[in-house]
Write a protein that holds these residues in place. Sequence first.
Motif, short mmCIF file in Angstrom:
data_model
loop_
_atom_site.label_atom_id
_atom_site.label_comp_id
_atom_site.label_asym_id
_atom_site.label_seq_id
_atom_site.Cartn_x
_atom_site.Cartn_y
_atom_site.Cartn_z
N MET A 1 0.82 -1.19 0.00
CA MET A 1 0.00 0.00 0.00
C MET A 1 0.86 1.26 0.00
O MET A 1 0.51 2.24 -0.63
CB MET A 1 -0.92 -0.04 1.23
CG MET A 1 -1.97 0.99 1.19
SD MET A 1 -3.01 0.73 -0.23
CE MET A 1 -3.64 2.31 -0.47
N ARG A 2 1.97 1.18 0.72
CA ARG A 2 2.89 2.33 0.73
C ARG A 2 3.37 2.66 -0.68
O ARG A 2 3.49 3.83 -1.04
CB ARG A 2 4.09 2.04 1.62
CG ARG A 2 3.78 2.16 3.08
CD ARG A 2 4.96 1.83 3.95
NE ARG A 2 6.20 2.35 3.42
CZ ARG A 2 7.40 1.90 3.76
NH1 ARG A 2 7.51 0.93 4.63
NH2 ARG A 2 8.47 2.41 3.25
N MET A 26 -9.69 6.62 -2.87
CA MET A 26 -10.13 5.35 -3.45
C MET A 26 -9.23 4.21 -3.00
O MET A 26 -9.70 3.14 -2.60
CB MET A 26 -10.14 5.43 -4.98
CG MET A 26 -11.30 6.17 -5.54
SD MET A 26 -11.51 5.99 -7.33
CE MET A 26 -9.88 6.15 -7.97
N LEU A 27 -7.92 4.43 -3.05
CA LEU A 27 -6.98 3.39 -2.64
C LEU A 27 -7.12 3.05 -1.16
O LEU A 27 -7.20 1.87 -0.77
CB LEU A 27 -5.54 3.85 -2.90
CG LEU A 27 -5.09 3.94 -4.35
CD1 LEU A 27 -3.72 4.59 -4.41
CD2 LEU A 27 -5.06 2.57 -4.97
N LEU A 28 -7.15 4.08 -0.32
CA LEU A 28 -7.20 3.86 1.12
C LEU A 28 -8.50 3.22 1.57
O LEU A 28 -8.50 2.32 2.42
CB LEU A 28 -6.99 5.19 1.85
CG LEU A 28 -5.62 5.83 1.69
CD1 LEU A 28 -5.60 7.21 2.30
CD2 LEU A 28 -4.54 4.96 2.27
N ARG A 29 -9.62 3.67 1.01
CA ARG A 29 -10.91 3.07 1.39
C ARG A 29 -10.97 1.60 1.04
O ARG A 29 -11.41 0.77 1.83
CB ARG A 29 -12.05 3.82 0.71
CG ARG A 29 -12.47 5.03 1.45
CD ARG A 29 -13.82 5.54 0.97
NE ARG A 29 -14.13 6.76 1.65
CZ ARG A 29 -13.98 7.97 1.11
NH1 ARG A 29 -13.57 8.09 -0.11
NH2 ARG A 29 -14.25 9.03 1.81
N GLY A 30 -10.55 1.26 -0.16
CA GLY A 30 -10.59 -0.14 -0.58
C GLY A 30 -9.69 -1.02 0.25
O GLY A 30 -10.08 -2.11 0.68
N TRP A 31 -8.49 -0.55 0.51
CA TRP A 31 -7.52 -1.36 1.26
C TRP A 31 -7.97 -1.55 2.70
O TRP A 31 -7.88 -2.66 3.25
CB TRP A 31 -6.15 -0.68 1.22
CG TRP A 31 -5.05 -1.54 1.69
CD1 TRP A 31 -4.40 -2.50 0.99
CD2 TRP A 31 -4.47 -1.53 2.99
NE1 TRP A 31 -3.43 -3.08 1.77
CE2 TRP A 31 -3.46 -2.51 3.01
CE3 TRP A 31 -4.70 -0.79 4.14
CZ2 TRP A 31 -2.69 -2.76 4.12
CZ3 TRP A 31 -3.93 -1.04 5.24
CH2 TRP A 31 -2.94 -2.01 5.23
N THR A 32 -8.49 -0.50 3.33
CA THR A 32 -8.92 -0.63 4.72
C THR A 32 -10.19 -1.47 4.83
O THR A 32 -10.37 -2.18 5.80
CB THR A 32 -9.16 0.74 5.37
OG1 THR A 32 -10.04 1.51 4.56
CG2 THR A 32 -7.85 1.47 5.55
#
Length: 116
Positions: A1-2, A26-32
């Motif tokens: 993710m980093r 978008m990236l952070l919401r999906g990953w979390t």
Amino acid sequence: MRRKVKTVTKQGTNQPFSEVLRQLNMLLRGWTRYFQHGVSKRAFGYLRHYTWSRVITWLRNKHRKSGWRALRRRYSVQGWWPQHADVELFDPAAVTVTRYRYRGNIATPWARPEPS
């Protein structure tokens, strides 16, 4: 993710800040969402810190002659959390972590036969 966060924040400073925030959100919401059912609260806190520092670095590169006060006045809601054009940076540490959801008695083909 980093690596993904770093890629988004290294794309260049020609794009608007709200677009960078949308991509990161978008990236952070999906990953979390994917990892919220595990032991990941510490990872979410670290990701929050890392993302914030990358975004602040991006802003400082975009506005090289502006100081901290000017950046804070222009791009933050309260404190130092970035926002621009009604798009606020998603906070991964605010996601509630739920572990071991109870799914009821699941019948398996390997269940022991009940004694008669």
